[in-house]
Design an enzyme around this catalytic site. Structure first.
Site, PDB file in Angstrom:
ATOM      1  N   SER A   9       0.852  -1.186   0.000  1.00  0.00           N
ATOM      2  CA  SER A   9       0.000   0.000   0.000  1.00  0.00           C
ATOM      3  C   SER A   9       0.889   1.237   0.000  1.00  0.00           C
ATOM      4  O   SER A   9       1.620   1.486   0.971  1.00  0.00           O
ATOM      5  CB  SER A   9      -0.891   0.032   1.238  1.00  0.00           C
ATOM      6  OG  SER A   9      -1.414   1.341   1.387  1.00  0.00           O
ATOM      7  N   HIS A  34      -0.982  -1.378  -4.378  1.00  0.00           N
ATOM      8  CA  HIS A  34      -2.283  -1.100  -3.751  1.00  0.00           C
ATOM      9  C   HIS A  34      -2.385   0.403  -3.500  1.00  0.00           C
ATOM     10  O   HIS A  34      -1.550   0.993  -2.810  1.00  0.00           O
ATOM     11  CB  HIS A  34      -2.382  -1.882  -2.441  1.00  0.00           C
ATOM     12  CG  HIS A  34      -3.708  -1.787  -1.756  1.00  0.00           C
ATOM     13  ND1 HIS A  34      -4.796  -2.551  -2.118  1.00  0.00           N
ATOM     14  CD2 HIS A  34      -4.120  -1.017  -0.714  1.00  0.00           C
ATOM     15  CE1 HIS A  34      -5.824  -2.265  -1.325  1.00  0.00           C
ATOM     16  NE2 HIS A  34      -5.440  -1.327  -0.463  1.00  0.00           N
ATOM     17  N   ASP A  36      -4.615   3.338  -2.009  1.00  0.00           N
ATOM     18  CA  ASP A  36      -5.705   3.634  -1.079  1.00  0.00           C
ATOM     19  C   ASP A  36      -6.238   5.039  -1.344  1.00  0.00           C
ATOM     20  O   ASP A  36      -5.563   6.036  -1.082  1.00  0.00           O
ATOM     21  CB  ASP A  36      -5.199   3.541   0.367  1.00  0.00           C
ATOM     22  CG  ASP A  36      -5.059   2.092   0.811  1.00  0.00           C
ATOM     23  OD1 ASP A  36      -6.020   1.324   0.644  1.00  0.00           O
ATOM     24  OD2 ASP A  36      -3.979   1.735   1.315  1.00  0.00           O
ATOM     25  N   MET A  38      -8.868   7.829  -0.401  1.00  0.00           N
ATOM     26  CA  MET A  38      -9.734   8.242   0.719  1.00  0.00           C
ATOM     27  C   MET A  38     -10.237   9.663   0.470  1.00  0.00           C
ATOM     28  O   MET A  38      -9.487  10.515  -0.004  1.00  0.00           O
ATOM     29  CB  MET A  38      -8.938   8.211   2.025  1.00  0.00           C
ATOM     30  CG  MET A  38      -8.301   6.856   2.307  1.00  0.00           C
ATOM     31  SD  MET A  38      -7.521   6.824   3.915  1.00  0.00           S
ATOM     32  CE  MET A  38      -6.760   5.186   3.879  1.00  0.00           C
ATOM     33  N   HIS A  67      -8.156   0.784  -4.241  1.00  0.00           N
ATOM     34  CA  HIS A  67      -9.127   0.559  -3.168  1.00  0.00           C
ATOM     35  C   HIS A  67      -9.820   1.891  -2.902  1.00  0.00           C
ATOM     36  O   HIS A  67      -9.229   2.808  -2.333  1.00  0.00           O
ATOM     37  CB  HIS A  67      -8.357   0.043  -1.935  1.00  0.00           C
ATOM     38  CG  HIS A  67      -9.177  -0.116  -0.704  1.00  0.00           C
ATOM     39  ND1 HIS A  67      -8.606  -0.377   0.530  1.00  0.00           N
ATOM     40  CD2 HIS A  67     -10.520  -0.063  -0.499  1.00  0.00           C
ATOM     41  CE1 HIS A  67      -9.574  -0.461   1.442  1.00  0.00           C
ATOM     42  NE2 HIS A  67     -10.728  -0.273   0.851  1.00  0.00           N
ATOM     43  N   MET A  69     -12.130   4.227  -1.108  1.00  0.00           N
ATOM     44  CA  MET A  69     -12.848   4.532   0.139  1.00  0.00           C
ATOM     45  C   MET A  69     -13.470   5.911  -0.047  1.00  0.00           C
ATOM     46  O   MET A  69     -13.036   6.922   0.523  1.00  0.00           O
ATOM     47  CB  MET A  69     -11.865   4.491   1.323  1.00  0.00           C
ATOM     48  CG  MET A  69     -11.415   3.074   1.651  1.00  0.00           C
ATOM     49  SD  MET A  69      -9.889   3.000   2.619  1.00  0.00           S
ATOM     50  CE  MET A  69      -8.671   3.061   1.297  1.00  0.00           C
ATOM     51  N   MET A 138     -11.228  -6.484   5.113  1.00  0.00           N
ATOM     52  CA  MET A 138     -10.499  -5.503   5.918  1.00  0.00           C
ATOM     53  C   MET A 138     -10.215  -6.093   7.304  1.00  0.00           C
ATOM     54  O   MET A 138     -11.127  -6.577   7.984  1.00  0.00           O
ATOM     55  CB  MET A 138     -11.309  -4.213   6.089  1.00  0.00           C
ATOM     56  CG  MET A 138     -11.527  -3.398   4.831  1.00  0.00           C
ATOM     57  SD  MET A 138     -10.029  -2.915   3.954  1.00  0.00           S
ATOM     58  CE  MET A 138      -9.175  -1.941   5.203  1.00  0.00           C
ATOM     59  N   GLY A 146      -1.004   1.649   9.560  1.00  0.00           N
ATOM     60  CA  GLY A 146      -0.343   1.462  10.845  1.00  0.00           C
ATOM     61  C   GLY A 146      -1.236   1.028  11.989  1.00  0.00           C
ATOM     62  O   GLY A 146      -0.859   1.132  13.158  1.00  0.00           O
ATOM     63  N   ASP A 176      -6.383  -6.808   4.144  1.00  0.00           N
ATOM     64  CA  ASP A 176      -5.809  -5.455   4.177  1.00  0.00           C
ATOM     65  C   ASP A 176      -5.943  -4.854   5.563  1.00  0.00           C
ATOM     66  O   ASP A 176      -7.057  -4.712   6.084  1.00  0.00           O
ATOM     67  CB  ASP A 176      -6.565  -4.595   3.148  1.00  0.00           C
ATOM     68  CG  ASP A 176      -6.038  -3.174   3.023  1.00  0.00           C
ATOM     69  OD1 ASP A 176      -5.001  -2.841   3.621  1.00  0.00           O
ATOM     70  OD2 ASP A 176      -6.692  -2.396   2.290  1.00  0.00           O
ATOM     71  N   GLY A 198       1.224  -2.047   4.144  1.00  0.00           N
ATOM     72  CA  GLY A 198       1.840  -0.735   4.032  1.00  0.00           C
ATOM     73  C   GLY A 198       3.052  -0.665   4.934  1.00  0.00           C
ATOM     74  O   GLY A 198       4.207  -0.799   4.498  1.00  0.00           O
ATOM     75  N   ALA A 200       4.438  -2.748   6.919  1.00  0.00           N
ATOM     76  CA  ALA A 200       5.356  -3.895   6.934  1.00  0.00           C
ATOM     77  C   ALA A 200       6.254  -3.947   5.698  1.00  0.00           C
ATOM     78  O   ALA A 200       7.314  -4.565   5.732  1.00  0.00           O
ATOM     79  CB  ALA A 200       4.559  -5.198   7.057  1.00  0.00           C
TER      80      ALA A 200
HETATM   81  C1  DX5 Z   1      -6.564   1.263   5.435  1.00  0.00           C
HETATM   82  C2  DX5 Z   1      -5.958   0.910   4.101  1.00  0.00           C
HETATM   83  C3  DX5 Z   1      -4.835  -0.098   4.145  1.00  0.00           C
HETATM   84  C4  DX5 Z   1      -3.710   0.266   5.071  1.00  0.00           C
HETATM   85  C5  DX5 Z   1      -2.584  -0.718   5.037  1.00  0.00           C
HETATM   86  O1  DX5 Z   1      -7.639   2.100   5.240  1.00  0.00           O
HETATM   87  O2  DX5 Z   1      -6.935   0.373   3.248  1.00  0.00           O
HETATM   88  O3  DX5 Z   1      -4.382  -0.380   2.841  1.00  0.00           O
HETATM   89  O4  DX5 Z   1      -3.222   1.517   4.791  1.00  0.00           O
HETATM   90  O5  DX5 Z   1      -1.576  -0.214   5.830  1.00  0.00           O
HETATM   91  P1  DX5 Z   1      -0.928  -1.048   7.033  1.00  0.00           P
HETATM   92  O6  DX5 Z   1      -0.331  -2.272   6.424  1.00  0.00           O
HETATM   93  O7  DX5 Z   1       0.075  -0.116   7.603  1.00  0.00           O
HETATM   94  O8  DX5 Z   1      -2.041  -1.381   7.983  1.00  0.00           O
HETATM   95 ZN    ZN Z   2      -6.430  -0.584   1.245  1.00  0.00          ZN
END
Ligand code: DX5
Ligand code: ZN
Length: 223
Positions: A9, A34, A36, A38, A67, A69, A138, A146, A176, A198, A200
């Site tokens: 991510s 990936h 994200d 938002m 993805h 959101m 999810m 994080g 995710d 993300g 990791a």
């Molecule tokens: C959360 C996102 C994820 C997230 C993943 O809304 O969809 O993709 O950022 O990040 P980590 O691996 O840090 O949880």
């Molecule tokens: Zn995501």
């Protein structure tokens, strides 16, 4: 059992160097990017508009797994497809007609994904299983990177795997949120074949990406 697809991510990347970051991910062995998205409304954070996705598209040939959101989501599908998305994943709560939205994604020539928040009933999947190329479970509430992995996601992955297998679906099953080398094997054992990560992946900076991705890929099911 095959190694899972690793989908870093870019939410956790250095936004000032996005082009270099996706090139580094490809060199480090990532399978998908990936993205994200938002909107500050469906989730309490704002990230990447279609113009940013378009700007990073030429920097890698990896599939863009977007993805969304965003609510309402329907008006944004074409913009992200035109920007270079290969997969568009939507939450059932992000519009009034999930069935129509998934059909619209496929009509744009993209793969369609449906996303289940921790509180969203998986029973919805039964109604749209023939319309999806990806199911995303999810393991955190969306909005931020994080966060800590919610263990009940494992049971939900297993239930989603059963629905897909029963329907004869070849859709990917992705997880995710809070995925690490410590819980990745459990996700794969439950039936996931694609892991979003993300924190990791980006931990330790570009020199660590390859080892971080390899550590997640090594997480095979014991079976
Ligand atoms: C959360 C996102 C994820 C997230 C993943 O809304 O969809 O993709 O950022 O990040 P980590 O691996 O840090 O949880
Ligand atoms: Zn995501």
């Amino acid at each position: 059992m095959a190694a899972p697809l690793i989908c870093p991510s870019i939410l956790a990347s250095d936004f000032a160097r996005l082009g270099e970051e996706v090139r580094a991910l490809e060199a480090a062995g990532a399978d998908w990017v990936h993205v994200d998205v938002m909107d500050g409304h469906f989730v309490p954070n704002i990230t990447l508009g279609p113009d940013i996705v378009k700007a990073i598209r030429p920097h890698t040939s990896l599939p863009f797994d977007v993805h969304l959101m965003v609510a309402p989501v329907d008006g944004w599908l074409k913009a992200y497809r035109d920007a270079g998305a290969d997969i568009l994943s939507v939450h059932p709560e992000s519009g009034p007609h999930l069935h129509r939205t998934l059909g619209a994604i496929r009509e744009l020539g993209a793969k369609a994904g449906v996303v289940f928040n921790p509180g969203t009933p998986l029973s919805i999947l039964e109604e749209v299983v023939d319309l999806v190329d990806l199911v995303l479970i999810m393991s955190v509430n969306p909005g931020f990177g994080g966060q800590k992995f919610i263990p009940s996601a494992l049971d939900k992955i297993a239930r989603a795997r059963a629905v897909l297998d029963r329907a004869g679906s070849k859709a990917h099953l992705q997880v995710d949120g809070g995925v690490t080398a410590d819980n990745a094997a459990a996700c794969v054992a439950a039936g996931a074949d694609a892991l979003v990560a993300g924190t990791a992946v980006f931990r330790g900076g570009p020199d660590a990406y390859a080892a971080n991705i390899a550590g997640l890929k090594a997480a095979k099911s014991p079976a």
